[in-house]
Design a protein around this motif. Structure first.
Motif, PDB file in Angstrom:
ATOM      1  N   LEU A   1     -37.061 -37.287 -20.124  1.00 11.30           N
ATOM      2  CA  LEU A   1     -36.403 -36.109 -20.683  1.00 11.30           C
ATOM      3  C   LEU A   1     -35.857 -36.410 -22.076  1.00 11.30           C
ATOM      4  CD1 LEU A   1     -34.238 -34.743 -17.710  1.00 11.30           C
ATOM      5  CD2 LEU A   1     -36.415 -33.845 -18.533  1.00 11.30           C
ATOM      6  N   THR A   2     -36.104 -35.506 -23.008  1.00 13.12           N
ATOM      7  CA  THR A   2     -35.437 -35.578 -24.312  1.00 13.12           C
ATOM      8  C   THR A   2     -34.056 -34.932 -24.171  1.00 13.12           C
ATOM      9  OG1 THR A   2     -36.258 -33.426 -25.043  1.00 13.12           O
ATOM     10  CG2 THR A   2     -37.684 -35.348 -25.438  1.00 13.12           C
ATOM     11  N   ARG A   3     -33.313 -34.883 -25.263  1.00 13.38           N
ATOM     12  CA  ARG A   3     -32.003 -34.216 -25.227  1.00 13.38           C
ATOM     13  C   ARG A   3     -32.158 -32.746 -24.859  1.00 13.38           C
ATOM     14  NH1 ARG A   3     -28.988 -34.940 -30.652  1.00 13.38           N
ATOM     15  NH2 ARG A   3     -27.352 -33.863 -29.453  1.00 13.38           N
ATOM     16  N   PHE A   4     -33.198 -32.107 -25.379  1.00 17.73           N
ATOM     17  CA  PHE A   4     -33.420 -30.706 -25.010  1.00 17.73           C
ATOM     18  C   PHE A   4     -33.796 -30.601 -23.535  1.00 17.73           C
ATOM     19  CE2 PHE A   4     -36.186 -26.965 -24.508  1.00 17.73           C
ATOM     20  CZ  PHE A   4     -35.300 -25.972 -24.911  1.00 17.73           C
ATOM     21  N   GLY A   5     -34.589 -31.543 -23.040  1.00 16.34           N
ATOM     22  CA  GLY A   5     -34.944 -31.528 -21.632  1.00 16.34           C
ATOM     23  C   GLY A   5     -33.713 -31.640 -20.743  1.00 16.34           C
ATOM     24  N   GLU A   6     -32.758 -32.477 -21.137  1.00 19.14           N
ATOM     25  CA  GLU A   6     -31.522 -32.579 -20.373  1.00 19.14           C
ATOM     26  C   GLU A   6     -30.760 -31.255 -20.392  1.00 19.14           C
ATOM     27  OE1 GLU A   6     -29.318 -35.860 -21.902  1.00 19.14           O
ATOM     28  OE2 GLU A   6     -30.801 -37.366 -21.266  1.00 19.14           O
ATOM     29  N   GLU A   7     -30.795 -30.568 -21.530  1.00 18.13           N
ATOM     30  CA  GLU A   7     -30.126 -29.271 -21.613  1.00 18.13           C
ATOM     31  C   GLU A   7     -30.816 -28.236 -20.721  1.00 18.13           C
ATOM     32  OE1 GLU A   7     -26.974 -26.832 -23.228  1.00 18.13           O
ATOM     33  OE2 GLU A   7     -27.345 -28.969 -22.897  1.00 18.13           O
ATOM     34  N   VAL A   8     -32.134 -28.325 -20.603  1.00 18.23           N
ATOM     35  CA  VAL A   8     -32.851 -27.437 -19.683  1.00 18.23           C
ATOM     36  C   VAL A   8     -32.358 -27.657 -18.254  1.00 18.23           C
ATOM     37  CG1 VAL A   8     -35.101 -26.909 -18.648  1.00 18.23           C
ATOM     38  CG2 VAL A   8     -34.922 -27.237 -21.116  1.00 18.23           C
ATOM     39  N   VAL A   9     -32.204 -28.905 -17.857  1.00 21.33           N
ATOM     40  CA  VAL A   9     -31.732 -29.214 -16.503  1.00 21.33           C
ATOM     41  C   VAL A   9     -30.322 -28.675 -16.297  1.00 21.33           C
ATOM     42  CG1 VAL A   9     -31.133 -31.071 -14.907  1.00 21.33           C
ATOM     43  CG2 VAL A   9     -33.228 -31.225 -16.266  1.00 21.33           C
ATOM     44  N   ARG A  10     -29.455 -28.846 -17.282  1.00 26.40           N
ATOM     45  CA  ARG A  10     -28.087 -28.325 -17.149  1.00 26.40           C
ATOM     46  C   ARG A  10     -28.079 -26.803 -17.028  1.00 26.40           C
ATOM     47  NH1 ARG A  10     -27.396 -31.973 -21.602  1.00 26.40           N
ATOM     48  NH2 ARG A  10     -26.583 -33.988 -20.870  1.00 26.40           N
ATOM     49  N   GLU A  11     -28.941 -26.151 -17.798  1.00 28.97           N
ATOM     50  CA  GLU A  11     -28.998 -24.686 -17.716  1.00 28.97           C
ATOM     51  C   GLU A  11     -29.587 -24.236 -16.386  1.00 28.97           C
ATOM     52  OE1 GLU A  11     -28.228 -20.854 -19.461  1.00 28.97           O
ATOM     53  OE2 GLU A  11     -27.449 -22.889 -19.655  1.00 28.97           O
ATOM     54  N   MET A  12     -30.540 -24.983 -15.852  1.00 28.08           N
ATOM     55  CA  MET A  12     -31.059 -24.687 -14.517  1.00 28.08           C
ATOM     56  C   MET A  12     -29.960 -24.810 -13.471  1.00 28.08           C
ATOM     57  SD  MET A  12     -34.766 -26.611 -14.740  1.00 28.08           S
ATOM     58  CE  MET A  12     -35.217 -26.298 -13.029  1.00 28.08           C
TER      59      MET A  12
ATOM     60  N   SER B   1     -37.856 -22.409 -24.716  1.00 28.06           N
ATOM     61  CA  SER B   1     -36.824 -21.392 -24.909  1.00 28.06           C
ATOM     62  C   SER B   1     -35.961 -21.273 -23.667  1.00 28.06           C
ATOM     63  CB  SER B   1     -37.454 -20.030 -25.223  1.00 28.06           C
ATOM     64  OG  SER B   1     -36.479 -19.006 -25.179  1.00 28.06           O
ATOM     65  N   LEU B   2     -34.661 -21.497 -23.813  1.00 26.82           N
ATOM     66  CA  LEU B   2     -33.740 -21.315 -22.702  1.00 26.82           C
ATOM     67  C   LEU B   2     -33.557 -19.837 -22.364  1.00 26.82           C
ATOM     68  CD1 LEU B   2     -31.053 -24.017 -23.559  1.00 26.82           C
ATOM     69  CD2 LEU B   2     -32.876 -24.130 -21.863  1.00 26.82           C
ATOM     70  N   SER B   3     -33.791 -18.966 -23.321  1.00 25.68           N
ATOM     71  CA  SER B   3     -33.736 -17.526 -23.038  1.00 25.68           C
ATOM     72  C   SER B   3     -34.838 -17.129 -22.070  1.00 25.68           C
ATOM     73  CB  SER B   3     -33.865 -16.722 -24.338  1.00 25.68           C
ATOM     74  OG  SER B   3     -32.767 -16.969 -25.195  1.00 25.68           O
ATOM     75  N   VAL B   4     -36.021 -17.706 -22.251  1.00 22.43           N
ATOM     76  CA  VAL B   4     -37.118 -17.437 -21.324  1.00 22.43           C
ATOM     77  C   VAL B   4     -36.778 -17.994 -19.943  1.00 22.43           C
ATOM     78  CG1 VAL B   4     -39.542 -17.919 -20.801  1.00 22.43           C
ATOM     79  CG2 VAL B   4     -38.856 -17.334 -23.141  1.00 22.43           C
ATOM     80  N   LEU B   5     -36.154 -19.165 -19.890  1.00 21.56           N
ATOM     81  CA  LEU B   5     -35.721 -19.726 -18.609  1.00 21.56           C
ATOM     82  C   LEU B   5     -34.812 -18.746 -17.873  1.00 21.56           C
ATOM     83  CD1 LEU B   5     -35.470 -22.210 -16.661  1.00 21.56           C
ATOM     84  CD2 LEU B   5     -33.456 -22.850 -18.005  1.00 21.56           C
ATOM     85  N   ARG B   6     -33.840 -18.199 -18.585  1.00 23.42           N
ATOM     86  CA  ARG B   6     -32.925 -17.240 -17.959  1.00 23.42           C
ATOM     87  C   ARG B   6     -33.648 -15.968 -17.524  1.00 23.42           C
ATOM     88  NH1 ARG B   6     -29.372 -19.718 -21.796  1.00 23.42           N
ATOM     89  NH2 ARG B   6     -30.034 -18.330 -23.480  1.00 23.42           N
ATOM     90  N   SER B   7     -34.622 -15.547 -18.306  1.00 20.57           N
ATOM     91  CA  SER B   7     -35.379 -14.343 -17.945  1.00 20.57           C
ATOM     92  C   SER B   7     -36.213 -14.563 -16.692  1.00 20.57           C
ATOM     93  CB  SER B   7     -36.278 -13.922 -19.107  1.00 20.57           C
ATOM     94  OG  SER B   7     -35.511 -13.547 -20.241  1.00 20.57           O
ATOM     95  N   LEU B   8     -36.845 -15.727 -16.585  1.00 25.58           N
ATOM     96  CA  LEU B   8     -37.622 -16.034 -15.386  1.00 25.58           C
ATOM     97  C   LEU B   8     -36.723 -16.082 -14.153  1.00 25.58           C
ATOM     98  CD1 LEU B   8     -40.037 -18.811 -16.734  1.00 25.58           C
ATOM     99  CD2 LEU B   8     -40.649 -16.477 -16.054  1.00 25.58           C
ATOM    100  N   HIS B   9     -35.534 -16.645 -14.312  1.00 31.76           N
ATOM    101  CA  HIS B   9     -34.595 -16.668 -13.189  1.00 31.76           C
ATOM    102  C   HIS B   9     -34.198 -15.250 -12.791  1.00 31.76           C
ATOM    103  CE1 HIS B   9     -30.525 -16.847 -11.386  1.00 31.76           C
ATOM    104  NE2 HIS B   9     -31.039 -17.877 -10.744  1.00 31.76           N
ATOM    105  N   ALA B  10     -33.929 -14.395 -13.775  1.00 34.34           N
ATOM    106  CA  ALA B  10     -33.549 -13.016 -13.481  1.00 34.34           C
ATOM    107  C   ALA B  10     -34.663 -12.265 -12.762  1.00 34.34           C
ATOM    108  CB  ALA B  10     -33.177 -12.291 -14.779  1.00 34.34           C
ATOM    109  N   LEU B  11     -35.916 -12.638 -13.014  1.00 29.03           N
ATOM    110  CA  LEU B  11     -37.060 -11.996 -12.365  1.00 29.03           C
ATOM    111  C   LEU B  11     -37.320 -12.541 -10.962  1.00 29.03           C
ATOM    112  CD1 LEU B  11     -39.516 -11.799 -15.400  1.00 29.03           C
ATOM    113  CD2 LEU B  11     -38.356  -9.877 -14.286  1.00 29.03           C
ATOM    114  N   GLY B  12     -36.608 -13.600 -10.586  1.00 31.68           N
ATOM    115  CA  GLY B  12     -36.732 -14.100  -9.227  1.00 31.68           C
ATOM    116  C   GLY B  12     -37.290 -15.489  -9.070  1.00 31.68           C
ATOM    117  N   VAL B  13     -37.685 -16.145 -10.164  1.00 30.62           N
ATOM    118  CA  VAL B  13     -38.224 -17.506 -10.061  1.00 30.62           C
ATOM    119  C   VAL B  13     -37.080 -18.465  -9.726  1.00 30.62           C
ATOM    120  CG1 VAL B  13     -39.415 -19.374 -11.269  1.00 30.62           C
ATOM    121  CG2 VAL B  13     -40.058 -16.996 -11.694  1.00 30.62           C
ATOM    122  N   ARG B  14     -37.284 -19.299  -8.711  1.00 29.99           N
ATOM    123  CA  ARG B  14     -36.208 -20.167  -8.250  1.00 29.99           C
ATOM    124  C   ARG B  14     -36.509 -21.662  -8.356  1.00 29.99           C
ATOM    125  NH1 ARG B  14     -33.862 -16.614  -9.399  1.00 29.99           N
ATOM    126  NH2 ARG B  14     -32.316 -15.345  -8.298  1.00 29.99           N
ATOM    127  N   VAL B  15     -37.737 -22.036  -8.718  1.00 29.36           N
ATOM    128  CA  VAL B  15     -38.095 -23.453  -8.840  1.00 29.36           C
ATOM    129  C   VAL B  15     -38.945 -23.625 -10.094  1.00 29.36           C
ATOM    130  CG1 VAL B  15     -39.143 -25.450  -7.716  1.00 29.36           C
ATOM    131  CG2 VAL B  15     -38.120 -23.639  -6.315  1.00 29.36           C
TER     132      VAL B  15
END
Length: 375
Positions: free
Chosen positions: A195-206, A167-181
């Motif tokens: 990386l799958t296509r979704f994995g590449e999208e995770v990297v772009r969102e990071m 979930s990219l929403s969870v990724l954004r939530s973890l970042h908002a809570l202070g996770v940086r890596v």
């Protein structure tokens, strides 16, 4: 103050995200440079002087998980049940440390996110309870602020990719809570096949968020594809040189060269298993990574409080001056030591923030799902 400090670096000053950034340093008075009477003590005294100006950014600590199992502890006065209490961090002249939120084997699926959040909550509580010695940090500027206030900056992460639950929403939530890596292993979208296509999208969102990708223990396919997709530098939080010591997380020379070309950062772990049983073995890895990847692409990863054995003379963070003294004996210039201990991590943090600033102007938060991309 940290936000203001970051804003002082204009685009003209920092240049492109993949270019070297100006190095931050703590101003050290003349009293820090003590005269040396015994020639045999010269490298150690010189190491302490260099670290006073350019302290250690330690790329990996397992302290949050270790503290979970202790009924009581006091990091201010000293705690024998852990490797990295405040007295030993100060003695080793550590200015910043990444606290890992990784999970032990067997913690995956729906429980992975909950356990990661529990660790993050504990870590934030520990920092708040030791505010005289620790300070949370999310940016390069906040790291410098903490050091200039006499505190050790604590950055939260790396966390494990299984915590996202695809979930990219969870990724954004973890970042908002202070996770940086975030470590890109252990998922269907970042596995042995790459990386799958979704994995590449995770990297772009990071990249858009300013979260750094950690590729230690990732497959060679995942590493190579991430180096192509990511517009920000990547980290290897626990990787030495495979040509010197075979280990799944250590990198062969072709990958080290690729990391150097991409201006990533390989943090050499201070563990006997990965680097060897002596301080000289660790120095050999640092020499090798610096030669193959470049002086801008090597750093330090204490990996203390992870349960592993450490090399002789490097049993805890107070021993960092011994490692630096060994490098100085080998002819390392102080400018290269400054990059190793402090400057290279600062560069990656600043480059990640700069990339995120540019990406947010071009991209909205991604709404992609693993079903739509990897279907």
């Amino acid at each position: 103050m940290a936000d203001l400090q970051d804003d002082l670096h204009t685009a003209a000053e920092v240049g492109r995200a993949d270019e070297p950034y100006p190095q931050e340093a703590v101003v050290v008075g003349p009293e820090e440079y003590r005269p040396v009477s015994d020639p045999d003590d010269a490298p150690l005294d010189r190491a302490r002087a260099v670290l006073a100006a350019h302290p250690v950014c330690d790329g990996y600590s397992g302290l949050p998980w270790t503290l979970r199992g202790l009924p009581w502890y006091d990091l201010d006065l000293g705690e024998s049940a852990v490797d990295a209490d405040l007295p030993r961090l100060r003695k080793g002249q550590v200015g910043a440390v990444f606290w890992s939120l990784h999970l032990p084997d067997g913690h995956d699926g729906g429980r992975a996110l909950a356990t990661t959040l529990e660790q993050l909550d504990l870590a934030q509580g520990v920092v708040a309870a030791h505010e005289a010695g620790l300070r949370p940090a999310r940016t390069a500027g906040e790291v410098v602020d903490a050091r200039n206030c006499g505190r050790v900056a604590v950055l939260f992460g790396p966390a494990g990719a299984p915590a996202l639950g695809d979930s990219l929403s969870v990724l954004r939530s973890l970042h908002a809570l202070g996770v940086r890596v975030l470590t890109l292993t252990g998922t269907s979208w970042a596995g042995p096949a790459g990386l799958t296509r979704f994995g590449e999208e995770v990297v772009r969102e990071m990249n858009r968020l300013g979260m750094v990708a950690d590729l230690s223990y990732a497959s060679a396919s995942t590493i190579r594809r991430t180096l192509v997709v990511s517009k920000a530098p990547v980290l290897f939080t626990r990787s030495g040189a495979r040509d010197l010591r075979p280990h799944p997380a250590n990198l062969p020379d072709d990958l080290l060269a690729a990391v150097g070309e991409a201006k990533g950062l390989c943090l050499v772990p201070l563990t006997a298993e990965q680097a060897g049983p002596t301080v000289r073995d660790v120095a050999d890895h640092l020499d090798h990574v610096r030669t193959v990847a470049g002086p801008d692409c090597v750093g330090l990863s204490g990996t203390y409080d992870t349960g592993g054995a450490h090399p002789q003379e490097l049993r805890d963070p107070s021993c960092y001056p011994r490692l630096i003294a060994e490098l100085l004996r080998r002819g390392w210039e102080e400018s290269d030591v400054a990059l190793l201990t402090w400057g290279n991590v600062q560069r990656v943090l600043r480059a990640s923030a700069f990339t995120a600033h540019l990406a947010r102007e071009r991209r909205k938060p991604s709404t992609a799902t693993i079903t739509t991309l990897d279907g």
